[in-house]
Design a protein around this motif. Structure first.
Motif, mmCIF file in Angstrom:
data_model
loop_
_atom_site.group_PDB
_atom_site.id
_atom_site.type_symbol
_atom_site.label_atom_id
_atom_site.label_comp_id
_atom_site.label_asym_id
_atom_site.label_seq_id
_atom_site.Cartn_x
_atom_site.Cartn_y
_atom_site.Cartn_z
ATOM 1 N N TYR A 50 -0.499 -4.443 -7.087
ATOM 2 C CA TYR A 50 -1.320 -3.389 -7.666
ATOM 3 C C TYR A 50 -0.715 -3.016 -9.023
ATOM 4 C CZ TYR A 50 -2.626 -3.015 -2.767
ATOM 5 O OH TYR A 50 -3.042 -3.298 -1.485
ATOM 6 N N ARG A 61 2.059 1.826 -3.512
ATOM 7 C CA ARG A 61 0.900 2.228 -4.314
ATOM 8 C C ARG A 61 0.601 3.708 -4.080
ATOM 9 N NH1 ARG A 61 -5.163 0.067 -3.399
ATOM 10 N NH2 ARG A 61 -4.675 1.047 -1.420
ATOM 11 N N ASN A 62 0.666 4.159 -2.845
ATOM 12 C CA ASN A 62 0.413 5.570 -2.540
ATOM 13 C C ASN A 62 1.477 6.471 -3.176
ATOM 14 O OD1 ASN A 62 -1.839 4.874 -1.063
ATOM 15 N ND2 ASN A 62 -0.773 4.907 0.900
ATOM 16 N N PRO A 105 0.817 -1.218 0.000
ATOM 17 C CA PRO A 105 0.000 0.000 0.000
ATOM 18 C C PRO A 105 0.852 1.270 0.000
ATOM 19 C CG PRO A 105 -0.932 -1.601 1.513
ATOM 20 C CD PRO A 105 0.413 -2.143 1.071
ATOM 21 N N GLU A 165 -5.879 -5.309 -9.295
ATOM 22 C CA GLU A 165 -5.241 -5.845 -8.088
ATOM 23 C C GLU A 165 -5.260 -7.357 -8.201
ATOM 24 O OE1 GLU A 165 -7.040 -4.402 -4.496
ATOM 25 O OE2 GLU A 165 -7.057 -2.338 -5.205
#
Length: 80
Positions: free
Chosen positions: A70, A46-47, A43, A59
């Protein structure tokens, strides 16, 4: 353009280095009018990619117990 591996050492993370790498890579893609693709493995990554204009398009979990991957893409930005 596919950016296969963009990484920094754990001791160098959260200092803006990954963002600088992405900025340089996407600048080249933009110059040539190319779409960019990456696979984020957490995550947090991804951010980071999202902050640089990438959008999640898929995903996937390859095997039970593996982290989510991702798949992300970014349209070229036309600079005039």
């Amino acid at each position: 353009m596919h950016f296969a591996v963009i990484a920094t050492r754990p001791s160098a993370q959260r200092q803006g280095l990954g963002g600088q790498l992405l900025q340089a890579a996407t600048k080249v893609a933009d110059k040539h009018g190319k779409w960019s693709w990456v696979e984020a493995t957490s995550p947090g990554s991804r951010n980071l990619y999202a902050r640089h204009g990438f959008e999640t398009v898929h995903e996937s979990v390859l095997q039970p117990g593996c982290p989510v991957l991702y798949f992300m893409q970014r349209a070229p930005v036309v600079v005039s």
